[in-house]
Motif scaffolding. Structure first.
Motif, mmCIF file in Angstrom:
data_model
loop_
_atom_site.group_PDB
_atom_site.id
_atom_site.type_symbol
_atom_site.label_atom_id
_atom_site.label_comp_id
_atom_site.label_asym_id
_atom_site.label_seq_id
_atom_site.Cartn_x
_atom_site.Cartn_y
_atom_site.Cartn_z
ATOM 1 N N GLN A 1 0.838 -1.212 0.000
ATOM 2 C CA GLN A 1 0.000 0.000 0.000
ATOM 3 C C GLN A 1 0.868 1.255 0.000
ATOM 4 O OE1 GLN A 1 -2.833 -0.188 3.186
ATOM 5 N NE2 GLN A 1 -3.888 -1.963 2.341
ATOM 6 N N VAL A 2 1.999 1.180 0.700
ATOM 7 C CA VAL A 2 2.920 2.328 0.708
ATOM 8 C C VAL A 2 3.379 2.610 -0.719
ATOM 9 C CG1 VAL A 2 5.207 3.145 1.453
ATOM 10 C CG2 VAL A 2 3.722 1.953 3.076
ATOM 11 N N LEU A 3 3.749 1.532 -1.454
ATOM 12 C CA LEU A 3 4.268 1.720 -2.813
ATOM 13 C C LEU A 3 3.210 2.328 -3.733
ATOM 14 C CD1 LEU A 3 6.394 -1.530 -3.194
ATOM 15 C CD2 LEU A 3 7.175 0.816 -2.759
ATOM 16 N N ARG A 4 1.980 1.891 -3.571
ATOM 17 C CA ARG A 4 0.904 2.457 -4.399
ATOM 18 C C ARG A 4 0.685 3.931 -4.062
ATOM 19 N NH1 ARG A 4 -3.973 -1.655 -5.590
ATOM 20 N NH2 ARG A 4 -4.349 -0.026 -7.128
ATOM 21 N N ALA A 5 0.766 4.233 -2.763
ATOM 22 C CA ALA A 5 0.588 5.641 -2.346
ATOM 23 C C ALA A 5 1.739 6.499 -2.883
ATOM 24 C CB ALA A 5 0.513 5.732 -0.823
ATOM 25 N N VAL A 6 2.967 5.952 -2.814
ATOM 26 C CA VAL A 6 4.137 6.711 -3.306
ATOM 27 C C VAL A 6 3.980 6.998 -4.799
ATOM 28 C CG1 VAL A 6 6.625 6.528 -3.772
ATOM 29 C CG2 VAL A 6 5.726 5.897 -1.522
ATOM 30 N N ASN A 7 3.546 5.986 -5.572
ATOM 31 C CA ASN A 7 3.345 6.191 -7.020
ATOM 32 C C ASN A 7 2.326 7.289 -7.283
ATOM 33 O OD1 ASN A 7 5.176 4.380 -7.888
ATOM 34 N ND2 ASN A 7 3.735 2.657 -8.008
ATOM 35 N N PHE B 1 3.599 15.620 -6.068
ATOM 36 C CA PHE B 1 4.112 15.844 -4.708
ATOM 37 C C PHE B 1 5.603 15.551 -4.701
ATOM 38 C CE2 PHE B 1 -0.386 15.369 -3.914
ATOM 39 C CZ PHE B 1 -0.634 16.183 -2.814
ATOM 40 N N THR B 2 6.326 16.213 -3.812
ATOM 41 C CA THR B 2 7.785 16.020 -3.744
ATOM 42 C C THR B 2 8.202 15.626 -2.330
ATOM 43 O OG1 THR B 2 8.109 18.329 -3.212
ATOM 44 C CG2 THR B 2 8.232 17.740 -5.546
ATOM 45 N N ASP B 3 9.498 15.399 -2.178
ATOM 46 C CA ASP B 3 10.084 15.056 -0.859
ATOM 47 C C ASP B 3 9.340 13.903 -0.201
ATOM 48 O OD1 ASP B 3 12.006 17.271 -0.814
ATOM 49 O OD2 ASP B 3 10.203 18.499 -0.667
ATOM 50 N N ILE B 4 9.055 12.885 -0.983
ATOM 51 C CA ILE B 4 8.285 11.759 -0.426
ATOM 52 C C ILE B 4 9.199 10.923 0.472
ATOM 53 C CG2 ILE B 4 6.945 9.685 -1.024
ATOM 54 C CD1 ILE B 4 6.368 11.085 -3.751
ATOM 55 N N CYS B 5 8.760 10.684 1.668
ATOM 56 C CA CYS B 5 9.556 9.852 2.580
ATOM 57 C C CYS B 5 8.617 9.064 3.486
ATOM 58 C CB CYS B 5 10.527 10.683 3.403
ATOM 59 S SG CYS B 5 9.721 12.005 4.261
ATOM 60 N N MET B 6 9.153 7.961 3.997
ATOM 61 C CA MET B 6 8.303 7.088 4.800
ATOM 62 C C MET B 6 8.937 6.845 6.167
ATOM 63 S SD MET B 6 7.363 3.209 4.602
ATOM 64 C CE MET B 6 8.731 2.991 5.655
ATOM 65 N N TYR C 1 2.778 2.344 8.330
ATOM 66 C CA TYR C 1 3.861 3.166 7.796
ATOM 67 C C TYR C 1 3.282 4.535 7.468
ATOM 68 C CZ TYR C 1 6.125 -1.350 7.315
ATOM 69 O OH TYR C 1 6.658 -2.580 7.575
ATOM 70 N N LEU C 2 4.077 5.547 7.743
ATOM 71 C CA LEU C 2 3.625 6.921 7.501
ATOM 72 C C LEU C 2 4.364 7.463 6.291
ATOM 73 C CD1 LEU C 2 3.920 8.040 11.218
ATOM 74 C CD2 LEU C 2 1.804 7.616 9.983
ATOM 75 N N THR C 3 3.637 7.717 5.205
ATOM 76 C CA THR C 3 4.262 8.259 3.997
ATOM 77 C C THR C 3 3.934 9.747 3.909
ATOM 78 O OG1 THR C 3 3.879 6.132 2.949
ATOM 79 C CG2 THR C 3 4.507 7.950 1.500
ATOM 80 N N PHE C 4 4.973 10.563 3.959
ATOM 81 C CA PHE C 4 4.782 12.024 3.910
ATOM 82 C C PHE C 4 5.223 12.561 2.555
ATOM 83 C CE2 PHE C 4 5.270 11.138 8.391
ATOM 84 C CZ PHE C 4 4.313 11.959 8.976
ATOM 85 N N ALA C 5 4.599 13.639 2.120
ATOM 86 C CA ALA C 5 5.045 14.325 0.906
ATOM 87 C C ALA C 5 4.651 15.792 1.002
ATOM 88 C CB ALA C 5 4.408 13.688 -0.320
ATOM 89 N N ARG C 6 5.308 16.604 0.155
ATOM 90 C CA ARG C 6 5.028 18.050 0.184
ATOM 91 C C ARG C 6 4.564 18.498 -1.191
ATOM 92 N NH1 ARG C 6 9.686 21.219 3.173
ATOM 93 N NH2 ARG C 6 10.842 20.842 1.271
#
Ligand code: SAM
Length: 368
Positions: A211-217, A224-229, A342-347
């Motif tokens: 799910q993290v990978l799908r959210a990151v995609n 969105f930028t600066d994606i980190c988990m 897992y917490l996926t953040f982005a800006r």
């Protein structure tokens, strides 16, 4: 949010703290009783007592503490209608989404309202929380709770499927938090809801890596930028009381005390035997013989002869020795429990105003 008066009043929601594992909310309703394995209580007995009071039961079987609710206590006590966010994650998300007093925040879904209570307190009356929940009964229960807790002016709860229908606000949120089974389906809508005149942030809370990978995609594709988990894990510390290891200074002062004590004992012994010799030389010869093997009556009966100087066998302890008898040690447990998600953040970074071919400013835009 929640009452601020000193004493418990009828209609208040209080937190009943029984043990660390047994904490529950109670709506104070005169005429009702509260029963637990820690005893029997009448709600009316609790009215008028100061918040924080320890109350003993009517049947003498225990006691409870009556506490004023806070978002932290509410998270520990709330009725679970879904899985909820706990304090370590809530604190981390609040910080990384830069949520502060006056922020406008979107959350989906509302669930049991654990996250909502903390965010409502953080943003305060100058900010706002837009909360979305597609399960009708859950939405209704959360709405009732928000009203009962005095949060209705800070939180707007909408019964809505955000993946399908998006959010009800556009271009105005400072931060979006998605706690949904398929957050990637809501990322595009979240982008629309975020304001474009300043840097904004998003967080997706997902229990597994797929799910993290799908959210990151989805975040990448939406610009969105600066994606980190991150993952927040609680590492317990085991605290023990152990005897203090002696420092060199302790050992030296202990030896000095012992040496002084021995010297004083030696001098006492010399003084005692000298005095005895002097007394014996004053006693007539027959009396001296008679005294052999007899108890020292003068001393035993508190007679006129002064007692021998006391001769303790144990050197006295110094104050620092008493205080340093034990020390608290904390040991980190190696087993780390408590994976939640897992917490996926982005800006979302605003781009400078674009100027159209006719020279007019078209406003701030973002790439996608
Ligand atoms: N963060 C909440 C808390 O701390 O109490 C818990 C959220 S719970 C895990 C997830 C919630 O999202 C559920 O109540 C579910 O009904 C809701 N939900 C799932 N999909 C949704 C959607 N597409 N739109 C709105 N709500 C949704």
């Amino acid at each position: 949010m929640w009452p601020t008066q000193r004493e418990v009043a009828a209609g208040d929601v209080v937190i009943i703290w029984q043990t660390r594992e047994l904490i529950q909310p109670l709506l104070i309703t005169p005429g009702k009783d509260f029963n637990s394995r820690f005893g029997h209580y009448r709600h009316s007995d609790l009215i008028g007592i100061p918040y924080g009071s320890k109350v003993t039961s009517r049947n003498g079987r225990g006691f409870i503490h009556v506490l004023r609710p806070t978002p932290e206590l509410w998270t520990m006590a709330l009725p679970h209608r879904t899985q909820i966010l706990y304090l370590a994650d809530i604190a981390f998300i609040t910080s990384w989404l830069d949520i502060r007093c006056g922020s406008r925040v979107i959350e989906a879904g509302t669930g049991s309202g654990s996250f909502s209570h903390s965010i409502a307190r953080t943003v305060g009356p100058r900010g706002h929380l837009y909360s979305y929940e597609f399960h009708e009964a859950r939405a209704e229960m959360a709405r009732e709770e928000f009203v009962r807790h005095g949060m209705q002016d800070i939180v707007t709860l909408t019964h809505h499927n955000v993946c399908k229908d998006g959010f009800t606000v556009e271009n105005m949120a400072d931060a979006v938090f998605l706690d949904l089974p398929a957050p990637w389906e809501a990322v595009g809508h979240a982008k629309k809801a975020l304001r474009k005149d300043r840097l904004t942030r998003i967080c997706c809370f997902s229990p597994c890596m797929e799910q993290v990978l799908r959210a990151v995609n989805a975040l990448n594709e939406a610009g969105f930028t600066d994606i980190c988990m991150y993952e927040t894990l609680l590492r317990p510390h085991e605290v023990q009381q152990l005897p203090t290891p002696l420092s060199l200074d302790n050992v030296v002062s202990k030896l000095k005390r012992l040496e002084k004590f021995r010297e004083e004992k030696r001098l006492r012994q010399i003084a005692n035997s000298k005095r005895k010799r002097e007394e014996d030389s004053d006693i007539p010869e027959p009396d001296k013989r008679a005294r052999i093997g007899e108890p020292d009556t003068a001393r035993d009966e508190g007679g006129s002869r002064p007692p021998l100087i006391s001769d303790p066998h144990i050197p006295p302890k110094a104050d620092d020795e008493v205080n340093e008898a034990t020390v608290s040690w904390s040991r980190v447990c190696h087993e780390v429990r408590g994976h939640t998600s897992y917490l996926t953040f982005a800006r979302l970074v605003p781009y400078p105003a674009e100027t159209s071919s006719n020279g007019e400013t078209e406003g701030l835009t973002t790439t996608s």
